[in-house]
Design an enzyme around this catalytic site. Sequence first.
Site: not given
Ligand SMILES: *Cc1c(COP(=O)(O)O)cnc(C)c1O
Length: 424
Positions: A11, A138, A232, A260
């Site tokens: 980015y 996202y 997600d 994460k």
């Molecule tokens: C960060 C994130 C992703 C992507 O995860 P990466 O480990 O960066 O590939 C997907 N969905 C959500 C909600 C996120 O916050």
Amino acid sequence: MTCIDSLWLPYTQMATAPAPLPVVGAEGVRIRLADGRELIDGISSWWTMCHGYRHPHIMAAVEAQLATLPHVMFAGLVHEPALKLARRLAALLPGDLKRVFFSESGSVAVEVALKIAVQYWKNRGEDRHQFLAFREGYHGDTLGALSVTDPACGFHEAMAAYRVPHFFADLPRDEASRAALEALLERHGRKIAAAIVEPRVQGAGGMRFHDAATLEAIHAACRAHGLLLIHDEIMTGFGRTGSLFATPPTAVPDILCLSKALTGGTLPLAATIASDTVFAAFCSERLEDAFMHGPTFMANPLACAAANASLDLFETEPRLQQVAAIEAQMRRELEPCRGLPGVADVRVIGAIGVVQLDRPVAAALRPAFVERGLWLRPFGDIVYLAPPFVISAEDLATLTAAVCEVVSDWSTQACSASCPLSTP
Ligand SMILES: *Cc1c(COP(=O)(O)O)cnc(C)c1O
């Protein structure tokens, strides 16, 4: 940016961006720079570092694992750290989310979820390969994940030609958006494999919050039209919104993604967890019905050991109480930003505090935080905090005071320059 010669940063316009800051260490909530300065991390290294850097319990678990089995391939072979972690995740998650597929990043966990959904239908003799996603959502940067990310988020414009066209709807928060969603599903529902949503907080799309009733409406619509539902929880999982998971017991999905904070920010690991019902559709006498996906480093034992140690800490240390205290303090201390010219909203959920500006200029405020010894990464129209849960009240007060000060300085300058009077 010549000082980092061979590196390509994410980015980042490498031709013009200021030089990145070299880091030599970190401890607790502090990042130590090569020049001796320390920065308080207000965003937990992209929302991962929930117990702070180098928590001794996680360090010890990874060291012990390193001494016995740092890695082994995960096809035909399994190991105790992965088995233990899968069982613990299945026990912690609501409903019948019981089958854990490991990978190494959030985007891949989303790819896996999307592929499981498509093949679930194929194995049942139906062709459904489109998705329902939500505006301001996202889900990652790989091609499948970016196709279900709101194009308006602006992360992925260069990839427009590679996006698979899916359906985007507004979150069903009121009568009109619920009716629009219903109409969309009435018309296209039979082509759609699954809906995908970030529960309670849409993160990288702008830190927008919604309530459990919204998730219940999505859940009900998916049930009514026979779609699978994917949550997600890559950002929200592990306490960030105040409970261990953001998914309410009244809207349990068929597939859920975690990453994460899964290893307490220590090592890369992700998990896609499917319900027993979804898993059953892959079980037959035929290899073609099996799930054909296998990241080389899936279920890495070091990462699984870190994740198990992180789960221990949620049991033995008062993490959710700490999140509640952070929430209360941020509510109090960010409130003065409300009503400043140029500030559109102030909102807090769990350990996420947001000051939203009325235009997308927040990234310009980044240097002002580093000058104050703080690591924040405002983006779009958002200045936000997502601190490690172990942060002290004093350090958090330093962060909130800086947010108020920097936003207020911006507000006076920007508005004396260009704002029309907001009231007559
Ligand atoms: C960060 C994130 C992703 C992507 O995860 P990466 O480990 O960066 O590939 C997907 N969905 C959500 C909600 C996120 O916050």
